[in-house]
Design a protein around this motif. Structure first.
Motif, PDB file in Angstrom:
ATOM      1  N   PRO A   1       0.786  -1.321  -0.041  1.00  0.00           N
ATOM      2  CA  PRO A   1      -0.067   0.000   0.287  1.00  0.00           C
ATOM      3  C   PRO A   1       0.842   1.288  -0.057  1.00  0.00           C
ATOM      4  O   PRO A   1       0.347   2.256  -0.457  1.00  0.00           O
ATOM      5  CB  PRO A   1      -1.112  -0.067   1.330  1.00  0.00           C
ATOM      6  N   GLU A   2       2.039   1.454   0.620  1.00  0.00           N
ATOM      7  CA  GLU A   2       2.809   2.566   0.616  1.00  0.00           C
ATOM      8  C   GLU A   2       3.331   2.775  -0.883  1.00  0.00           C
ATOM      9  O   GLU A   2       3.915   2.036  -1.342  1.00  0.00           O
ATOM     10  CB  GLU A   2       3.989   2.408   1.636  1.00  0.00           C
TER      11      GLU A   2
ATOM     12  N   ARG B   1     -13.147   3.200  -0.435  1.00  0.00           N
ATOM     13  CA  ARG B   1     -11.968   3.723  -0.952  1.00  0.00           C
ATOM     14  C   ARG B   1     -11.594   3.581  -2.384  1.00  0.00           C
ATOM     15  O   ARG B   1     -11.181   4.426  -2.812  1.00  0.00           O
ATOM     16  CB  ARG B   1     -10.698   3.301   0.025  1.00  0.00           C
TER      17      ARG B   1
ATOM     18  N   LEU C   1      -6.358   5.797  -0.615  1.00  0.00           N
ATOM     19  CA  LEU C   1      -6.141   4.539  -0.505  1.00  0.00           C
ATOM     20  C   LEU C   1      -5.766   4.312   1.090  1.00  0.00           C
ATOM     21  O   LEU C   1      -6.229   3.406   1.456  1.00  0.00           O
ATOM     22  CB  LEU C   1      -4.941   4.227  -1.243  1.00  0.00           C
ATOM     23  N   THR C   2      -4.984   5.055   1.853  1.00  0.00           N
ATOM     24  CA  THR C   2      -4.468   4.806   3.083  1.00  0.00           C
ATOM     25  C   THR C   2      -4.730   5.734   4.134  1.00  0.00           C
ATOM     26  O   THR C   2      -4.720   5.492   5.422  1.00  0.00           O
ATOM     27  CB  THR C   2      -2.989   4.558   2.980  1.00  0.00           C
TER      28      THR C   2
ATOM     29  N   GLN D   1      -3.432   8.482  -3.163  1.00  0.00           N
ATOM     30  CA  GLN D   1      -2.835   7.876  -1.767  1.00  0.00           C
ATOM     31  C   GLN D   1      -3.865   8.002  -0.513  1.00  0.00           C
ATOM     32  O   GLN D   1      -3.757   7.189   0.379  1.00  0.00           O
ATOM     33  CB  GLN D   1      -1.402   8.430  -1.542  1.00  0.00           C
ATOM     34  N   ARG D   2      -4.185   9.378  -0.371  1.00  0.00           N
ATOM     35  CA  ARG D   2      -5.060   9.693   0.774  1.00  0.00           C
ATOM     36  C   ARG D   2      -6.438   8.779   0.922  1.00  0.00           C
ATOM     37  O   ARG D   2      -6.738   8.281   1.805  1.00  0.00           O
ATOM     38  CB  ARG D   2      -5.331  11.219   0.898  1.00  0.00           C
TER      39      ARG D   2
ATOM     40  N   LEU E   1      -6.196  -3.036   2.171  1.00  0.00           N
ATOM     41  CA  LEU E   1      -7.058  -1.682   2.895  1.00  0.00           C
ATOM     42  C   LEU E   1      -7.964  -1.967   3.727  1.00  0.00           C
ATOM     43  O   LEU E   1      -9.012  -2.725   3.411  1.00  0.00           O
ATOM     44  CB  LEU E   1      -7.053  -0.775   1.655  1.00  0.00           C
ATOM     45  N   ASP E   2      -8.410  -1.216   4.794  1.00  0.00           N
ATOM     46  CA  ASP E   2      -9.522  -1.290   5.475  1.00  0.00           C
ATOM     47  C   ASP E   2     -10.780  -0.335   4.549  1.00  0.00           C
ATOM     48  O   ASP E   2     -10.410   0.318   3.756  1.00  0.00           O
ATOM     49  CB  ASP E   2      -9.415  -0.675   6.717  1.00  0.00           C
TER      50      ASP E   2
END
Length: 196
Positions: free
Chosen positions: A84-85, A148, A191-192, A188-189, A142-143
């Motif tokens: 994920p990063e 998302r 996503l995570t 990215q925001r 991902l949660d």
């Protein structure tokens, strides 16, 4: 007529095309979740086992029915594999590399224009999102991927529409890496980052 064959037709050169036509019809009418292999086989006039033989899973049949020049699941596999990063940068870069390819772009633009036609919205919302986009979020661990990944899709669809279909400046001629740098923090925001 004695000896006439009854029942569904066996595999033939036109069988694959008949299955794909039936699949497109069923997916447009019922979405991927509502369409069944049995229903697609019935409309194509073949046995359901033959559909599995030609295409494997329903998701694979959906991708074949979309007739895309590249399977986006394969394009996104390296994005998922790296975790994920930094996934947003990899995701956008993979997307833009495919769309910037002059051999792929005309067919991809045609696909997007087809989504804008009647029935096309269902193929996107009930087909492409659950088959291609949402599994990326699940595979990344991902949660709340069901929340998302539509947010991610909203950015991606916006980029595709403005850059490749409508050709709106400055997006249409913006260098790929600048586009990635511009959109990656937001994606990215989604996503995570924390969700409201």
């Amino acid at each position: 007529m004695a000896g006439a064959r009854r029942g569904r037709r066996p595999g033939a050169p036109d069988t694959r095309a008949a299955i794909l036509a039936a699949a497109r019809s069923q997916f447009a009418s019922h979405g991927v979740a509502g369409a069944t292999i049995r229903g697609i086989a019935g409309e194509a006039g073949v046995d359901a086992a033959l559909v599995h033989h030609y295409f494997g899973s329903k998701d694979d049949l959906f991708m074949a029915a979309m007739e895309l020049p590249v399977d986006p699941r394969q394009v996104l596999a390296p994005v998922i594999a790296a975790g994920p990063e930094g996934a947003a940068e990899r995701f956008l870069r993979a997307l833009l590399e495919a769309w910037d390819d002059p051999d792929l772009q005309p067919t991809l633009v045609g696909f997007v224009r087809g989504v804008l036609e009647p029935g096309g919205a269902r193929l996107l919302a009930e087909g492409f999102l659950p088959v291609v986009i949402e599994p990326v979020g699940r595979a990344l661990g991902l949660d709340r991927p069901e929340h998302r990944m539509p947010l991610v899709a909203s950015q991606v669809i916006g980029i595709v529409m403005l850059r490749y279909v409508l050709r709106v400046e400055p997006l249409a001629s913006m260098p790929r890496e600048r586009l990635v740098a511009t959109y990656a923090p937001t994606v990215q925001r989604y996503l995570t980052g924390p969700l409201p």
